[in-house]
Scaffold this motif. Structure first.
Motif, PDB file in Angstrom:
ATOM      1  N   VAL A   7     -56.359  -4.363  34.623  1.00 50.35           N
ATOM      2  CA  VAL A   7     -56.459  -5.783  35.180  1.00 50.35           C
ATOM      3  C   VAL A   7     -57.792  -6.400  34.757  1.00 50.35           C
ATOM      4  O   VAL A   7     -58.752  -5.515  35.019  1.00 50.35           O
ATOM      5  CB  VAL A   7     -56.326  -5.719  36.819  1.00 50.35           C
ATOM      6  CG1 VAL A   7     -56.714  -6.715  37.325  1.00 50.35           C
ATOM      7  CG2 VAL A   7     -55.074  -5.125  37.145  1.00 50.35           C
ATOM      8  N   VAL A   8     -57.862  -7.589  34.629  1.00 48.71           N
ATOM      9  CA  VAL A   8     -59.130  -8.256  34.402  1.00 48.71           C
ATOM     10  C   VAL A   8     -59.124  -9.621  35.484  1.00 48.71           C
ATOM     11  O   VAL A   8     -58.141 -10.301  35.411  1.00 48.71           O
ATOM     12  CB  VAL A   8     -59.481  -8.883  33.021  1.00 48.71           C
ATOM     13  CG1 VAL A   8     -60.690  -9.768  32.679  1.00 48.71           C
ATOM     14  CG2 VAL A   8     -59.480  -7.706  31.652  1.00 48.71           C
ATOM     15  N   VAL A   9     -60.227  -9.765  36.182  1.00 48.29           N
ATOM     16  CA  VAL A   9     -60.272 -10.840  37.085  1.00 48.29           C
ATOM     17  C   VAL A   9     -60.647 -11.837  36.346  1.00 48.29           C
ATOM     18  O   VAL A   9     -61.714 -11.897  35.811  1.00 48.29           O
ATOM     19  CB  VAL A   9     -60.951 -10.420  38.453  1.00 48.29           C
ATOM     20  CG1 VAL A   9     -61.304 -11.798  39.143  1.00 48.29           C
ATOM     21  CG2 VAL A   9     -60.573  -9.306  39.284  1.00 48.29           C
ATOM     22  N   VAL A  10     -60.039 -13.155  36.413  1.00 48.01           N
ATOM     23  CA  VAL A  10     -60.401 -14.384  35.834  1.00 48.01           C
ATOM     24  C   VAL A  10     -60.923 -15.503  36.945  1.00 48.01           C
ATOM     25  O   VAL A  10     -59.916 -15.699  37.648  1.00 48.01           O
ATOM     26  CB  VAL A  10     -59.370 -14.765  34.984  1.00 48.01           C
ATOM     27  CG1 VAL A  10     -59.627 -16.339  34.193  1.00 48.01           C
ATOM     28  CG2 VAL A  10     -58.882 -13.893  33.765  1.00 48.01           C
ATOM     29  N   PRO A  65     -68.403 -17.602  39.277  1.00 47.47           N
ATOM     30  CA  PRO A  65     -68.101 -18.885  38.836  1.00 47.47           C
ATOM     31  C   PRO A  65     -67.055 -19.342  37.974  1.00 47.47           C
ATOM     32  O   PRO A  65     -66.798 -18.616  36.995  1.00 47.47           O
ATOM     33  CB  PRO A  65     -69.322 -19.375  38.230  1.00 47.47           C
ATOM     34  CG  PRO A  65     -70.524 -18.498  38.547  1.00 47.47           C
ATOM     35  CD  PRO A  65     -69.680 -17.021  38.896  1.00 47.47           C
ATOM     36  N   PRO A  66     -66.311 -20.359  38.766  1.00 46.25           N
ATOM     37  CA  PRO A  66     -64.959 -20.354  37.655  1.00 46.25           C
ATOM     38  C   PRO A  66     -65.523 -20.878  36.117  1.00 46.25           C
ATOM     39  O   PRO A  66     -66.200 -21.799  35.975  1.00 46.25           O
ATOM     40  CB  PRO A  66     -64.327 -21.767  38.376  1.00 46.25           C
ATOM     41  CG  PRO A  66     -64.616 -21.382  39.955  1.00 46.25           C
ATOM     42  CD  PRO A  66     -66.189 -20.885  39.755  1.00 46.25           C
ATOM     43  N   GLY A  67     -64.551 -20.310  35.292  1.00 53.24           N
ATOM     44  CA  GLY A  67     -64.815 -20.927  33.815  1.00 53.24           C
ATOM     45  C   GLY A  67     -66.049 -19.875  33.152  1.00 53.24           C
ATOM     46  O   GLY A  67     -66.485 -20.105  32.162  1.00 53.24           O
ATOM     47  N   LEU A  72     -62.528 -13.328  26.375  1.00 50.55           N
ATOM     48  CA  LEU A  72     -61.163 -12.535  26.588  1.00 50.55           C
ATOM     49  C   LEU A  72     -60.416 -12.617  25.253  1.00 50.55           C
ATOM     50  O   LEU A  72     -60.575 -13.615  24.576  1.00 50.55           O
ATOM     51  CB  LEU A  72     -60.444 -13.314  27.754  1.00 50.55           C
ATOM     52  CG  LEU A  72     -61.160 -13.034  28.981  1.00 50.55           C
ATOM     53  CD1 LEU A  72     -60.261 -13.872  30.130  1.00 50.55           C
ATOM     54  CD2 LEU A  72     -61.071 -11.870  29.652  1.00 50.55           C
ATOM     55  N   GLN A  73     -59.550 -11.676  24.910  1.00 49.23           N
ATOM     56  CA  GLN A  73     -58.979 -11.668  23.555  1.00 49.23           C
ATOM     57  C   GLN A  73     -57.789 -11.079  23.723  1.00 49.23           C
ATOM     58  O   GLN A  73     -57.182  -9.948  24.422  1.00 49.23           O
ATOM     59  CB  GLN A  73     -59.772 -10.907  22.514  1.00 49.23           C
ATOM     60  CG  GLN A  73     -59.046 -10.815  21.062  1.00 49.23           C
ATOM     61  CD  GLN A  73     -60.396 -10.262  20.119  1.00 49.23           C
ATOM     62  OE1 GLN A  73     -61.525 -10.968  20.026  1.00 49.23           O
ATOM     63  NE2 GLN A  73     -60.034  -9.504  19.193  1.00 49.23           N
ATOM     64  N   LEU A  74     -56.486 -11.789  23.332  1.00 48.45           N
ATOM     65  CA  LEU A  74     -55.284 -11.361  22.858  1.00 48.45           C
ATOM     66  C   LEU A  74     -55.145 -10.882  21.658  1.00 48.45           C
ATOM     67  O   LEU A  74     -55.721 -11.472  20.580  1.00 48.45           O
ATOM     68  CB  LEU A  74     -54.270 -12.579  23.320  1.00 48.45           C
ATOM     69  CG  LEU A  74     -54.360 -12.902  24.818  1.00 48.45           C
ATOM     70  CD1 LEU A  74     -53.622 -14.269  24.875  1.00 48.45           C
ATOM     71  CD2 LEU A  74     -53.858 -12.086  25.711  1.00 48.45           C
ATOM     72  N   PRO A 121     -57.951 -23.964  32.230  1.00 44.56           N
ATOM     73  CA  PRO A 121     -58.441 -25.448  32.505  1.00 44.56           C
ATOM     74  C   PRO A 121     -59.909 -25.366  33.298  1.00 44.56           C
ATOM     75  O   PRO A 121     -60.545 -26.256  33.523  1.00 44.56           O
ATOM     76  CB  PRO A 121     -57.427 -25.889  33.638  1.00 44.56           C
ATOM     77  CG  PRO A 121     -56.144 -25.226  33.379  1.00 44.56           C
ATOM     78  CD  PRO A 121     -56.626 -23.829  32.650  1.00 44.56           C
ATOM     79  N   ASP A 122     -60.231 -24.212  33.672  1.00 45.31           N
ATOM     80  CA  ASP A 122     -61.683 -23.927  34.214  1.00 45.31           C
ATOM     81  C   ASP A 122     -62.721 -23.727  33.103  1.00 45.31           C
ATOM     82  O   ASP A 122     -64.028 -23.659  33.291  1.00 45.31           O
ATOM     83  CB  ASP A 122     -62.006 -22.871  35.242  1.00 45.31           C
ATOM     84  CG  ASP A 122     -61.102 -23.393  36.346  1.00 45.31           C
ATOM     85  OD1 ASP A 122     -61.624 -24.214  37.291  1.00 45.31           O
ATOM     86  OD2 ASP A 122     -60.163 -22.789  36.923  1.00 45.31           O
ATOM     87  N   GLY A 123     -62.325 -23.416  31.911  1.00 45.39           N
ATOM     88  CA  GLY A 123     -63.346 -23.219  30.779  1.00 45.39           C
ATOM     89  C   GLY A 123     -63.568 -21.802  30.431  1.00 45.39           C
ATOM     90  O   GLY A 123     -64.386 -21.472  29.699  1.00 45.39           O
TER      91      GLY A 123
END
Length: 135
Positions: A7-10, A65-67, A72-74, A121-123
């Motif tokens: 899990v990664v918190v975004v 802070p958002p964004g 992150l990499q897929l 959308p948050d960057g």
């Protein structure tokens, strides 16, 4: 013993907007959307085929802070197809970029070195890399 990243918190400013982006635009599976109370909610989403999920939410996730999450990499086996899918879903995504030379001989010139980039959308910044096979 295996140590798996699961899990990664975004960090996001609007949980519903982020959920729509990750589920509808990126095609992530909504594992759960749990409302604990009016101040606490957790949404877990998983990219198709991934063993690692992202969590967005409020009230019970780390306060960032958002964004602010970058890098992150897929990974996908076909970057051209993945980029076309993102464009079709309305994601603002970069053109394919080749970064460096592949460290080993590969059947496709984009393997290991082909990338596209986008942001939520948050960057929060994401990369998508092509790796069609692993050694």
């Amino acid at each position: 013993m295996n140590w798996t990243l699961e899990v990664v918190v975004v960090p996001v400013s609007d949980v519903d907007r982020a959920k729509e982006f990750y589920a509808d635009r990126l095609g992530f599976v909504v594992d759960h959307d749990t409302v604990i109370n009016e101040d606490a909610r957790i949404v877990q989403l998983t990219p198709p085929g991934s063993g690692c999920s992202v969590v967005i939410g409020k009230g019970v996730v780390p306060d960032m802070p958002p964004g602010s999450l970058k890098g992150l990499q897929l990974v996908v086996p076909d970057l051209q197809k993945a980029r076309a899918e993102l464009v079709e879903r309305g994601v603002e995504v970069s053109e394919i970029q080749v970064l460096g030379a592949s460290p080993q001989p590969v059947p496709d010139p984009l393997d290991n070195v082909g990338f596209v980039f986008f942001a939520d959308p948050d960057g929060n910044a994401w990369a998508v890399q092509q790796i069609s096979s692993r050694a």
